[in-house]
Design an enzyme around this catalytic site. Structure first.
Site, PDB file in Angstrom:
ATOM      1  N   LYS A 221       7.859  37.552 -38.570  1.00 36.80           N
ATOM      2  CA  LYS A 221       9.075  38.085 -39.194  1.00 36.80           C
ATOM      3  C   LYS A 221      10.110  36.980 -39.222  1.00 36.80           C
ATOM      4  CE  LYS A 221      12.407  39.540 -38.185  1.00 36.80           C
ATOM      5  NZ  LYS A 221      13.822  39.232 -37.909  1.00 36.80           N
ATOM      6  N   THR A 232      16.504  35.921 -35.686  1.00 31.72           N
ATOM      7  CA  THR A 232      15.148  35.639 -35.306  1.00 31.72           C
ATOM      8  C   THR A 232      14.006  35.436 -36.251  1.00 31.72           C
ATOM      9  OG1 THR A 232      15.498  36.824 -33.337  1.00 31.72           O
ATOM     10  CG2 THR A 232      13.266  36.393 -33.877  1.00 31.72           C
ATOM     11  N   GLU A 316      17.049  34.746 -46.873  1.00 31.59           N
ATOM     12  CA  GLU A 316      18.084  35.654 -47.392  1.00 31.59           C
ATOM     13  C   GLU A 316      18.590  35.192 -48.752  1.00 31.59           C
ATOM     14  OE1 GLU A 316      19.519  37.271 -43.072  1.00 31.59           O
ATOM     15  OE2 GLU A 316      20.637  35.648 -44.024  1.00 31.59           O
ATOM     16  N   ASN A 439      25.390  38.384 -45.789  1.00 30.78           N
ATOM     17  CA  ASN A 439      25.984  37.903 -44.544  1.00 30.78           C
ATOM     18  C   ASN A 439      27.484  38.088 -44.419  1.00 30.78           C
ATOM     19  OD1 ASN A 439      23.727  36.830 -42.991  1.00 30.78           O
ATOM     20  ND2 ASN A 439      23.420  35.574 -44.817  1.00 30.78           N
ATOM     21  N   SER A 444      28.858  46.919 -39.294  1.00 35.08           N
ATOM     22  CA  SER A 444      28.583  48.350 -39.156  1.00 35.08           C
ATOM     23  C   SER A 444      27.747  48.880 -40.312  1.00 35.08           C
ATOM     24  CB  SER A 444      29.876  49.121 -39.085  1.00 35.08           C
ATOM     25  OG  SER A 444      30.629  48.903 -40.256  1.00 35.08           O
TER      26      SER A 444
END
Lengths: 444, 444
Positions: A221, A232, A316, A439, A444
């Protein structure tokens, strides 16, 4: 006041959104929730991975942070399994990483089994002494359920940094996990460890050993060296080879530089990176040595490279997969410096996103890298297109042809330093609006 | 088929554009051309700078690349002027930078005047031997027009990398420039050197010398360590102090570490960075020494700091000005490593853009920096808000109060390492969609 032409307004705004995102807009209203778009660089489907005798998998919903998805996975490894590992060097690495490192340093009898337990949603990093207690609680619970020493239970956590791990949610499902272990469950394990990943990652290889085949199957991952808060890169590779822990560790360490240590999404390094390699020894083949050892290491390297590339392809916001190849640098350090300066440059990565063969930015990155460079000996290529040499734009350079090349999904940036014999290749992705979208969102 | 509700569609799309850009949309159609938005962090207006006796300025339109604006400026400095400089250490630095460095190394009689000529639109970097010829043509032309040795004519070029400098467009206007020199023309010079800058940058100071005031006036350009293709940070500071070239150089070199070498927009380093400091010696005050020398150095440092901060405030796409302060690190190198790891982290910078007090990313950056760190001794603050200490989230931490603080334009991230006596402060800006907009555009 003139009547507002809403149709014209809407059409103008559609163009603006397309300019901003590169996506055509079909919907009438903005989506209310952030939709996880699968990376355009994702493979068509999760690969068929070979069964690894002696390794069994389970994954369940524990609700650590995410809802309505599996978020904890367990791997149980039969007695006789050897384990090797490499980990992040971050000085703020998570409690579970330190725990794995301590356990791998202990000499253990091969008689006992081993296990790996991983949760997503919370990285248990920077959580003080409480974090260490959580690791002990989780690994202790697995040890008890499987009847193996706690020193043989390895754990990883991936997700938000600095929040206490609700470890009781994990220990509550350990019984379920232990009861549902199955040799063909590796795909569920690959899905349970995902955070901002947009696809599960798997790779495999089979080689001929002496007396039978040897299998390798791995999952990973990662969607950035660190994803949003969701830290990670995690990698777990399994094989049925018969091999000592020290030989396994050496092969792993030798392979990691060219594979996982040669990728970068955003130059940020996770507090939780971990790679565990487990050999159950249950292949019918004889213990790995000689030519088979060589073939095994090559096959292992292939699996590691494949998984490493998948992590970049799920970077990303990535829309392009970029190989940065540096040749003929004066030293290995110089080759690495130049390759990483290019691969990490926000200006190079935004140019790639814009499909612009902006070789001036490559020149800039070479210049800032600190490596020895001679302007007049450099040659810069996009794919096969020579763009600069002899201290200037190449005579045969075609902007049109090179710009057409940049529209591809898989790109090569090749810098020949013309000075020495050292080469280095690294992989990265482009830097797009979506990286900012992902990002710059509040946690939340 | 139902009639399309264009009004609802337009409203939805408006929201989408706002989510993507952070900007409210008032226009009906997408803008056809990229509009240069002035940075929200820009000062209200260009400051009134004191005249520096012995320094005269002119700026004209030469059409090097831009149309309908001044793009070349000339500074003529009277006989007796001393000059000091600092430059980029990029190994691919531009021909004009190397030329300045060579000329500054030459001992020259103070009897002759000096000059600085700067163009925007083309950086003359990576242009081979042709680039060197262009520098010689431009500086030779100025030498002839002003009747001074070519060794005393310094030049800078800022703009696209790797395209031949059309130097004949510059030499064609040297006569015009020489005929229009004026002591109060510094503002036009500040404007002529802009590339992607959204405002001209100036700063000044006056101190009391022995027998009269001593003035300092400086201008700068820069919108990123390197702007789109438009490379460069350029800085020119003038004073009427009487001071030797060696004393001037020492003060400049001593001040540059804490000022211009302590800012970062995107971690990319220009091929053209140059700072020239010129002292005409025409103040009525006595030669600078003793307490006045100290006061002069402090005032000079203030001007340099002001200009450096303005460069960050005009950082591409910047909406927040961020001070990163690291205290009590084990060594000066460690303090710098931690400060720069935070200031350059895309994940920290996107969190700031999202007004998210995401201290987990600060922990990540500290961890990857390579500096010695002890989790349990670290303290992390946003402004006065203590967010983490003793290896964990601070007991008194208020997410609400800290999130409110992050909505400000000027932010402080303070990391106390709790280990030693070394401190370092650097400045950076946030990473926004606009950075991608500016840099992912094709060059043409």
């Amino acid at each position: 006041m003139a009547k507002t032409d809403w149709k014209a307004k809407a059409k103008g705004l559609k163009k603006r959104v397309k300019a901003l995102t590169g996506e055509a807009v079909a919907v009438a209203a903005a989506p209310k929730t952030k939709v996880k778009q699968v990376s355009p660089l994702a493979p068509a489907s999760f690969p068929d991975l070979p069964l690894i005798k002696g390794a069994r998998f389970a994954a369940v919903e524990a609700g650590v942070r995410y809802k309505n998805r599996r978020d904890v996975m367990l791997v149980a490894l039969d007695a006789g399994t050897t384990v090797a590992g490499v980990f992040t060097r971050s000085t703020t690495r998570a409690a579970c990483v330190r725990d794995c490192q301590q356990k791998l340093a202990i000499e253990v009898p091969r008689g006992s089994g081993a296990a790996i337990i991983v949760n997503s949603g919370n990285s248990n990093a920077f959580t003080g002494k409480t974090g260490e207690k959580s690791v002990a609680a989780v690994t202790g619970s697995v040890a008890k359920a499987l009847g193996i020493p706690a020193e043989r239970v390895f754990s990883s956590s991936t997700g938000v940094i600095g929040e206490p791990l609700p470890h009781e949610r994990i220990t509550a499902v350990v019984g379920d996990l232990a009861n549902n272990l199955t040799e063909d469950g590796i795909k569920w394990a690959a899905e349970a460890i995902m955070t901002t990943d947009t696809f599960p990652k798997g790779a495999s290889a089979v080689i001929e050993g002496e007396g039978g085949p040897i299998h390798i199957a791995g999952i990973a991952k990662g969607s950035g060296m660190i994803a949003p808060d969701m830290a990670t890169m995690l990698v777990y590779i399994f094989t049925d080879a018969k091999i000592t822990a020290s030989a396994l560790q050496k092969m792993l360490s030798d392979n990691v530089g060219d594979t996982f240590n040669s990728i970068t999404v955003d130059s940020d390094t996770s507090t939780s990176d971990a790679l565990l390699l487990c050999a159950t020894g249950q292949s019918e083949a004889a213990p790995v040595k000689g030519a088979v050892a060589k073939a095994f290491q090559t096959a292992l390297r292939g699996v590691m490279m494949d998984l490493a590339h998948q992590v970049v392809k799920d970077g990303e916001g990535a829309t392009k997969f970029v190989e940065v190849r540096v040749t003929r640098a004066q030293s290995p350090d110089d080759a690495t410096r130049v390759a990483m300066a290019i691969a990490n440059s926000p200006l190079v990565k935004t140019a790639v996103a814009g499909e612009d063969p902006n070789w001036g930015r490559i020149v800039m990155a070479i210049g800032k890298s600190g490596a020895v460079a001679d302007r007049d000996k450099l040659a810069i290529r996009f794919g096969e297109h020579l763009v600069a040499e002899k201290g200037w734009r190449a005579a045969a350079y075609s902007e049109e042809a090179t710009a057409a090349y940049m529209k591809g999904q898989n790109l090569l940036i090749h810098v020949d330093m013309g000075l020495g014999k050292s080469n280095r290749t690294v992989w990265t992705c482009d830097l797009t609006h979506r990286y900012i979208d992902i990002n710059a969102d509040y946690r939340s």
